[in-house]
Scaffold this motif. Structure first.
Motif, PDB file in Angstrom:
ATOM      1  N   TYR A   1     -26.367 -77.435  33.722  1.00 52.29           N
ATOM      2  CA  TYR A   1     -25.693 -76.419  34.971  1.00 52.29           C
ATOM      3  C   TYR A   1     -26.204 -76.504  36.142  1.00 52.29           C
ATOM      4  O   TYR A   1     -27.716 -76.705  36.660  1.00 52.29           O
ATOM      5  CB  TYR A   1     -25.475 -74.859  34.488  1.00 52.29           C
TER       6      TYR A   1
ATOM      7  N   TYR B   1     -25.068 -74.833  39.714  1.00 51.66           N
ATOM      8  CA  TYR B   1     -24.939 -73.422  40.724  1.00 51.66           C
ATOM      9  C   TYR B   1     -25.425 -73.499  42.544  1.00 51.66           C
ATOM     10  O   TYR B   1     -26.298 -74.442  42.586  1.00 51.66           O
ATOM     11  CB  TYR B   1     -25.443 -71.932  39.812  1.00 51.66           C
TER      12      TYR B   1
ATOM     13  N   LEU C   1     -23.835 -67.256  43.743  1.00 47.98           N
ATOM     14  CA  LEU C   1     -24.367 -67.157  42.959  1.00 47.98           C
ATOM     15  C   LEU C   1     -22.991 -68.444  42.629  1.00 47.98           C
ATOM     16  O   LEU C   1     -22.216 -67.571  42.192  1.00 47.98           O
ATOM     17  CB  LEU C   1     -24.846 -67.646  41.846  1.00 47.98           C
TER      18      LEU C   1
ATOM     19  N   PHE D   1     -20.892 -71.171  40.079  1.00 49.22           N
ATOM     20  CA  PHE D   1     -20.801 -72.391  39.546  1.00 49.22           C
ATOM     21  C   PHE D   1     -20.594 -74.009  40.298  1.00 49.22           C
ATOM     22  O   PHE D   1     -19.379 -73.591  41.095  1.00 49.22           O
ATOM     23  CB  PHE D   1     -20.178 -72.266  37.723  1.00 49.22           C
TER      24      PHE D   1
ATOM     25  N   ASN E   1     -22.540 -68.319  23.964  1.00 49.13           N
ATOM     26  CA  ASN E   1     -23.309 -67.592  24.811  1.00 49.13           C
ATOM     27  C   ASN E   1     -24.714 -67.491  24.607  1.00 49.13           C
ATOM     28  O   ASN E   1     -25.108 -66.900  24.085  1.00 49.13           O
ATOM     29  CB  ASN E   1     -22.475 -66.215  23.872  1.00 49.13           C
TER      30      ASN E   1
ATOM     31  N   GLU F   1     -28.504 -67.383  26.772  1.00 49.76           N
ATOM     32  CA  GLU F   1     -29.683 -67.263  27.736  1.00 49.76           C
ATOM     33  C   GLU F   1     -29.409 -68.826  28.712  1.00 49.76           C
ATOM     34  O   GLU F   1     -30.129 -70.257  28.005  1.00 49.76           O
ATOM     35  CB  GLU F   1     -30.461 -67.041  27.666  1.00 49.76           C
ATOM     36  N   GLN F   2     -29.153 -68.863  30.323  1.00 51.91           N
ATOM     37  CA  GLN F   2     -29.423 -69.846  30.867  1.00 51.91           C
ATOM     38  C   GLN F   2     -30.553 -70.154  31.934  1.00 51.91           C
ATOM     39  O   GLN F   2     -30.991 -68.411  32.165  1.00 51.91           O
ATOM     40  CB  GLN F   2     -28.531 -70.096  32.296  1.00 51.91           C
TER      41      GLN F   2
ATOM     42  N   SER G   1     -20.030 -61.899  27.431  1.00 48.98           N
ATOM     43  CA  SER G   1     -21.059 -61.009  27.440  1.00 48.98           C
ATOM     44  C   SER G   1     -21.987 -61.052  28.921  1.00 48.98           C
ATOM     45  O   SER G   1     -21.081 -61.844  29.879  1.00 48.98           O
ATOM     46  CB  SER G   1     -22.316 -62.616  27.046  1.00 48.98           C
TER      47      SER G   1
ATOM     48  N   PHE H   1     -25.162 -59.809  31.346  1.00 52.11           N
ATOM     49  CA  PHE H   1     -26.451 -60.117  31.604  1.00 52.11           C
ATOM     50  C   PHE H   1     -27.142 -59.206  32.832  1.00 52.11           C
ATOM     51  O   PHE H   1     -26.098 -59.624  33.483  1.00 52.11           O
ATOM     52  CB  PHE H   1     -26.945 -61.729  31.826  1.00 52.11           C
TER      53      PHE H   1
ATOM     54  N   TYR I   1     -30.181 -60.293  35.703  1.00 49.75           N
ATOM     55  CA  TYR I   1     -30.409 -61.773  36.112  1.00 49.75           C
ATOM     56  C   TYR I   1     -32.324 -60.267  37.487  1.00 49.75           C
ATOM     57  O   TYR I   1     -30.975 -60.104  38.192  1.00 49.75           O
ATOM     58  CB  TYR I   1     -30.693 -62.908  36.836  1.00 49.75           C
TER      59      TYR I   1
ATOM     60  N   LEU J   1     -34.101 -64.274  33.497  1.00 54.87           N
ATOM     61  CA  LEU J   1     -33.532 -63.548  32.778  1.00 54.87           C
ATOM     62  C   LEU J   1     -34.196 -61.961  32.036  1.00 54.87           C
ATOM     63  O   LEU J   1     -34.741 -61.850  31.590  1.00 54.87           O
ATOM     64  CB  LEU J   1     -32.228 -63.807  30.725  1.00 54.87           C
TER      65      LEU J   1
ATOM     66  N   THR K   1     -24.382 -58.015  24.247  1.00 53.93           N
ATOM     67  CA  THR K   1     -23.058 -58.661  24.540  1.00 53.93           C
ATOM     68  C   THR K   1     -21.745 -58.718  23.324  1.00 53.93           C
ATOM     69  O   THR K   1     -20.817 -59.221  22.931  1.00 53.93           O
ATOM     70  CB  THR K   1     -23.393 -60.123  22.788  1.00 53.93           C
TER      71      THR K   1
ATOM     72  N   PHE L   1     -29.338 -59.231  39.803  1.00 52.03           N
ATOM     73  CA  PHE L   1     -27.847 -59.446  39.690  1.00 52.03           C
ATOM     74  C   PHE L   1     -27.447 -59.453  38.733  1.00 52.03           C
ATOM     75  O   PHE L   1     -28.050 -60.048  37.431  1.00 52.03           O
ATOM     76  CB  PHE L   1     -28.381 -61.390  39.639  1.00 52.03           C
TER      77      PHE L   1
ATOM     78  N   TYR M   1     -20.752 -63.477  30.923  1.00 53.26           N
ATOM     79  CA  TYR M   1     -20.563 -64.772  30.437  1.00 53.26           C
ATOM     80  C   TYR M   1     -18.702 -65.378  30.030  1.00 53.26           C
ATOM     81  O   TYR M   1     -18.967 -64.165  28.466  1.00 53.26           O
ATOM     82  CB  TYR M   1     -21.197 -65.731  28.907  1.00 53.26           C
TER      83      TYR M   1
ATOM     84  N   LEU N   1     -21.630 -68.999  34.530  1.00 55.73           N
ATOM     85  CA  LEU N   1     -21.890 -67.928  34.254  1.00 55.73           C
ATOM     86  C   LEU N   1     -20.770 -67.118  36.049  1.00 55.73           C
ATOM     87  O   LEU N   1     -21.678 -67.795  36.465  1.00 55.73           O
ATOM     88  CB  LEU N   1     -23.372 -66.739  34.975  1.00 55.73           C
TER      89      LEU N   1
ATOM     90  N   PHE O   1     -21.689 -64.458  38.206  1.00 54.66           N
ATOM     91  CA  PHE O   1     -22.545 -64.228  38.430  1.00 54.66           C
ATOM     92  C   PHE O   1     -22.086 -62.948  40.272  1.00 54.66           C
ATOM     93  O   PHE O   1     -21.001 -63.350  41.203  1.00 54.66           O
ATOM     94  CB  PHE O   1     -23.740 -64.652  39.618  1.00 54.66           C
TER      95      PHE O   1
END
Lengths: 114, 111
Positions: free
Chosen positions: A33, A35, A43, A45, A100, A102-103, B32, B34, B36, B46, B51, B89, B93, B99, B101
């Motif tokens: 990805y 961003y 942020l 995409f 789904n 973690e990035q 989901s 998150f 960060y 992360l 989820t 942040f 998803y 993502l 944000f």
């Protein structure tokens, strides 16, 4: 192991020039990805690559922006005819697979257009 | 469209204080969620994730619970340290290859 790496870490360029930003994802990660992180915009995409599938370019802000991913690994983001509003931190992330998961983010490239 | 909203403005607090950062998401499907964290001079890491509804993510003393009824995922820590100073942040998803944000919150912990 090695994380996501990006180069250069900083880039200053004159308005109107082209720039290339590079991303090396984590080995074995199929999803990649890009961003953009800019003041006041958070942020955003830009583009997504998954394996050999056609990339999702829906986040690219104009046709001056393009990206490729060679051999399913390294990616290059190219900005043509840079404008001052392109100044931002460009972040690359990779993920073990699509969906789904973690990035993992690289440290980013700070681009300044003068 | 799908979006994540974080409370406005930086957060400044004293060491050992209780931290809350609010985050809400648009209720399109079941994303989901998150958190960060970006420490000074470093990339995004992360912190925790959840989820599905009622899941609680936790890490390094931070917690966040996925609340479907209020479409929220607020971040909390009971006793912050100076080393927690960073930008946080919230992200979601939605299954669309990216993502979404929030704009981030700068947290400054004063000794």
């Amino acid at each position: 192991g090695a994380g996501v790496s990006q180069s250069p870490s900083n880039k200053v360029t004159e308005k109107g020039k082209d720039v290339e930003l590079r991303c090396d994802p984590i080995s074995g990660h199929t999803a990649l990805y890009w961003y953009r992180q800019s003041l006041g915009q958070g942020l955003e995409f830009l583009i997504y690559f998954q394996g050999n599938s056609a990339p999702d370019k829906s986040g690219l802000p104009s046709d001056r922006f393009s990206a490729e991913r060679t051999g399913g690994s390294v990616s290059t983001l190219t900005i043509q005819r840079t404008q001052q509003e392109d100044s931002a931190v460009y972040l690359c992330a990779s993920s073990p697979r699509a969906g789904n998961y973690e990035q993992y983010f690289g440290p980013g490239t700070r681009l300044t257009v003068t | 469209g799908d979006s994540v909203t974080q409370m406005e403005g930086p957060v400044t607090l004293s060491e050992e204080a209780f931290l809350t950062i609010n985050c809400t998401y648009t209720a399109t499907g079941y994303p989901s969620l998150f958190w960060y964290v970006q420490y000074p001079g470093e990339g995004l890491q992360l912190l925790l994730k959840a989820t599905k509804a009622d899941d609680k993510g936790s890490n390094k003393g931070f917690e966040a619970t996925y609340r479907k009824e209020t479409t929220s995922f607020h971040l909390e820590k009971g006793s912050v340290q100076v080393s927690d100073s960073a930008v946080y942040f919230c992200a979601a998803y939605y299954g669309n290859n990216r993502l979404a944000f929030g704009k981030g919150n700068q947290v400054v912990v004063i000794p």
